[in-house]
Design a protein around this motif. Structure first.
Motif, mmCIF file in Angstrom:
data_model
loop_
_atom_site.group_PDB
_atom_site.id
_atom_site.type_symbol
_atom_site.label_atom_id
_atom_site.label_comp_id
_atom_site.label_asym_id
_atom_site.label_seq_id
_atom_site.Cartn_x
_atom_site.Cartn_y
_atom_site.Cartn_z
ATOM 1 N N VAL A 1 -23.849 112.735 41.887
ATOM 2 C CA VAL A 1 -24.176 112.294 40.534
ATOM 3 C C VAL A 1 -24.523 110.817 40.584
ATOM 4 O O VAL A 1 -23.750 110.006 41.116
ATOM 5 N N ILE A 2 -25.689 110.449 40.039
ATOM 6 C CA ILE A 2 -26.123 109.057 40.013
ATOM 7 C C ILE A 2 -26.107 108.555 38.571
ATOM 8 O O ILE A 2 -26.800 109.100 37.707
ATOM 9 N N GLU A 3 -25.314 107.530 38.321
ATOM 10 C CA GLU A 3 -25.301 106.858 37.028
ATOM 11 C C GLU A 3 -25.942 105.483 37.189
ATOM 12 O O GLU A 3 -25.744 104.814 38.209
ATOM 13 N N LEU A 4 -26.716 105.074 36.203
ATOM 14 C CA LEU A 4 -27.425 103.799 36.249
ATOM 15 C C LEU A 4 -27.060 102.957 35.033
ATOM 16 O O LEU A 4 -26.680 103.481 33.980
ATOM 17 N N ALA A 5 -27.190 101.664 35.173
ATOM 18 C CA ALA A 5 -26.984 100.742 34.053
ATOM 19 C C ALA A 5 -28.222 99.884 33.891
ATOM 20 O O ALA A 5 -28.906 99.552 34.864
ATOM 21 N N ASP A 6 -28.525 99.546 32.640
ATOM 22 C CA ASP A 6 -29.544 98.529 32.378
ATOM 23 C C ASP A 6 -28.900 97.469 31.475
ATOM 24 O O ASP A 6 -27.748 97.124 31.696
ATOM 25 N N ALA A 7 -29.642 96.938 30.483
ATOM 26 C CA ALA A 7 -29.121 95.805 29.706
ATOM 27 C C ALA A 7 -28.521 94.784 30.680
ATOM 28 O O ALA A 7 -27.357 94.379 30.586
ATOM 29 N N THR A 8 -29.345 94.351 31.623
ATOM 30 C CA THR A 8 -28.858 93.610 32.777
ATOM 31 C C THR A 8 -28.428 92.180 32.467
ATOM 32 O O THR A 8 -27.842 91.522 33.332
ATOM 33 N N ASP A 9 -28.694 91.693 31.258
ATOM 34 C CA ASP A 9 -28.118 90.412 30.869
ATOM 35 C C ASP A 9 -26.594 90.502 30.814
ATOM 36 O O ASP A 9 -25.902 89.479 30.913
ATOM 37 N N GLU A 10 -26.079 91.730 30.647
ATOM 38 C CA GLU A 10 -24.644 91.931 30.507
ATOM 39 C C GLU A 10 -24.046 92.764 31.642
ATOM 40 O O GLU A 10 -22.824 92.930 31.703
ATOM 41 N N GLU B 1 -22.731 105.893 42.377
ATOM 42 C CA GLU B 1 -22.910 107.204 43.010
ATOM 43 C C GLU B 1 -21.555 107.884 43.167
ATOM 44 O O GLU B 1 -20.621 107.304 43.713
ATOM 45 N N LYS B 2 -21.492 109.117 42.680
ATOM 46 C CA LYS B 2 -20.281 109.919 42.815
ATOM 47 C C LYS B 2 -20.609 111.186 43.600
ATOM 48 O O LYS B 2 -21.614 111.844 43.324
ATOM 49 N N GLU B 3 -19.748 111.514 44.550
ATOM 50 C CA GLU B 3 -19.994 112.678 45.394
ATOM 51 C C GLU B 3 -18.840 113.670 45.277
ATOM 52 O O GLU B 3 -17.667 113.281 45.249
ATOM 53 N N PHE B 4 -19.190 114.952 45.191
ATOM 54 C CA PHE B 4 -18.212 116.021 45.109
ATOM 55 C C PHE B 4 -18.564 117.080 46.159
ATOM 56 O O PHE B 4 -19.727 117.476 46.271
ATOM 57 N N LEU B 5 -17.574 117.540 46.906
ATOM 58 C CA LEU B 5 -17.732 118.744 47.707
ATOM 59 C C LEU B 5 -17.169 119.886 46.871
ATOM 60 O O LEU B 5 -15.954 120.003 46.669
#
Length: 540
Positions: free
Chosen positions: A40-49, A56-60
């Motif tokens: 699972v890939i999570e991303l962030a923007d609003a990069t001023d903050e 990255e989260k991995e599960f077997l």
């Protein structure tokens, strides 16, 4: 597999399936592997903050696990033994920026299925092979299908003076003429004016009178706001645009689409930008201040982008600023151009102080799922205001070799975030030969695949990138020795190319390189230095 209204088409050796986003339509995908891996890939923007942008989260997965939902823009499920997998990309703003909060995917380990929920946004599926490298190829191919790489248009070196912290204080015809001359000497491809070329004053302007607030949005409420400033440019923009063209460069402008009442003025925005394109031949626009807080706003902004791309024949390139607010993010408008990732500065009293290794970290991380050409990554003036950094800070910009500063961002779409004319002669002398070599190599680099290599940048590791051209057997490796105590690093090229028989040459940076049985050994004597190596595989 349940099929609704689907479109199927090929991308190189991969299959890309657009999962429709009609009301009530969901897509269920089944796997039959005994040992599935979920990423699972999570991303962030609003990069001023936000400084950390990639998670990255991995599960077997085991069949005894209960079903669970995932809210994320990117999901991979693959056979942990063979690396065969299925990628899912949600073509939408990031979850926090969507008007309706709803999970993207439902995972059922017992049933061996992933359900792509109907969220109102398209979901793209790509089947791949090759494990970690295959995931990157799948991400690149899906975005290249939407926006093909064009060497004359994409991945160019763009300069913008705002990064030096003077805001619009210096913007006028004479100053821009000096920027154009300095840019031509350095090797800049596009000279761009940020906020300040227009008659109206934004809230960020340095020219506001005491007590004057300026505007940040609702631009069309002020008559003549988007006229060219007659004081700063008494002859209009024609002379500076012509001067850039005469020196072999293109020209760009900052602009703020009007988000009033869910972007109701999108047609005015489109008409204006297209008029600047047709009148002046301006192809590059940085779009700032957007608010994408409702589905209607997103729909209208999509129409804006479609008109810009369609009526310019694809020549207009948009840098989408994701530094603040609620905006379309990395996958909201993948057809229009780069994502302007972050504002970092070397200026007093600004918490967004720039450290080169953090820019390297964000680029290295994001290029796992975002096409590197679609990332506008900054380069700052390393000699600017060294007193802002602790005297004993070993990662301050002044501690890096000057050409390493440019090398950090050159495999993306590099942003010269400085006033070019105020670079030192030493910086220009260090950068110019590297830029010239990069221009010689960049089409091959950008046309292929870029893989992160080494450890995730943290200031103390060996890290970098491997670029593999479309032929699959040639490419380059750009490797950085951060503050690692080790002066040598081994890179197994077998991860990236199918042959162990390769020849190598150093084309940038400092150090030595040898190859034995497909393993590249590099030696870099000094910390914070880099080596850039070109390799060619020999096939029998």
């Amino acid at each position: 597999m349940k099929r609704g209204l689907l479109g199927l088409f090929a991308i190189s050796s991969l299959v890309l399936l657009v999962l429709s986003a009609f009301a009530g339509e969901e897509e269920v995908v089944r796997w039959d592997w005994a040992h599935p891996r979920l990423i699972v890939i999570e991303l962030a923007d609003a990069t001023d903050e936000h400084s950390e942008l990639y998670f990255e989260k991995e599960f077997l997965l085991a069949r005894c696990e209960s079903p669970f939902d995932v809210t994320a823009p990117v999901l991979f499920v693959e056979d942990a033994l063979t690396g065969e997998g299925i990628a899912f990309f949600r073509q939408a703003p990031l979850p926090h920026a969507r008007a309706v909060s709803k999970a993207d995917f439902g995972v059922s380990p017992a049933e061996c299925t992933i359900r792509a929920y109907d969220t109102g946004y398209p979901c793209i599926r790509v089947d791949y092979e090759g494990g970690a490298c295959g995931r990157i190829r799948a991400a690149t191919d899906f975005q290249r299908r939407i926006r093909p790489y064009v060497a004359e248009r994409d991945g160019l070196f763009l300069s913008n003076t705002w990064g030096d912290g003077n805001r619009d204080a210096c913007i006028n015809e004479g100053f821009l003429m000096k920027e154009i001359d300095a840019g031509a000497e350095l090797g800049v491809d596009i000279v761009q004016i940020d906020d300040g070329w227009q008659k109206g004053r934004s809230a960020n302007s340095s020219a506001l009178a005491k007590g004057e607030k300026g505007r940040w949005g609702s631009w069309w409420d002020v008559e003549g706001f988007w006229d060219v400033d007659p004081v700063r440019f008494p002859r209009g923009l024609e002379p500076v645009v012509a001067a850039a063209k005469a020196r072999g460069m293109k020209f760009g402008l900052w602009f703020g689409p009007d988000s009033t009442d869910e972007a109701k003025y999108w047609e005015k925005d489109a008409d204006f930008l297209l008029s600047m394109h047709r009148r002046f031949g301006i192809d590059y626009f940085k779009l700032d201040s957007m608010k994408t807080q409702t589905p209607l706003a997103l729909e209208r902004q999509t129409r804006l982008m479609d008109r810009l791309i369609g009526e310019s024949g694809g020549r207009i390139t948009v840098d989408l600023d994701v530094t603040a607010g609620v905006r379309p993010g990395y996958f909201g408008f993948p057809k229009v151009g780069p994502v302007f990732v972050e504002n970092r500065y070397i200026r007093a009293n600004d918490k967004r102080l720039w450290w080169p290794h953090l820019t390297l970290r964000n680029f290295w991380s994001l290029c796992h799922v975002v096409d590197p050409v679609r990332l506008r990554m900054e380069v700052l003036n390393p000699r600017r205001m060294p007193e802002l950094y602790p005297v004993d800070d070993p990662l301050a910009p002044s501690r890096w070799p000057e050409d390493a500063i440019f090398a950090i961002s050159m495999l993306a779409s590099p942003l010269g975030w400085f006033e070019i004319q105020n670079l030192s002669t030493e910086t220009v002398a260090a950068w110019r030969p590297l830029i010239a070599r990069w221009k010689h190599e960049r089409e091959q680099i950008h046309a292929g695949y870029l893989y992160p290599a080494g450890a995730r940048p943290d200031g103390i590791s060996w890290t970098g990138f491997v670029s593999v051209s479309k032929d699959g057997v040639s490419g380059s490796a750009l490797l950085f020795r951060e503050l690692s105590e080790k002066s040598e690093f081994d890179l197994d090229l077998a991860m990236f190319v199918p042959t162990a028989d390769v020849s190598v040459e150093r084309i940038g940076g400092r150090g030595t390189v040898t190859v034995s049985k497909g393993v590249m050994n590099v030696h870099v004597a000094d910390k914070l230095d880099f080596i850039w190596v070109k390799f060619v595989g020999r096939t029998r």
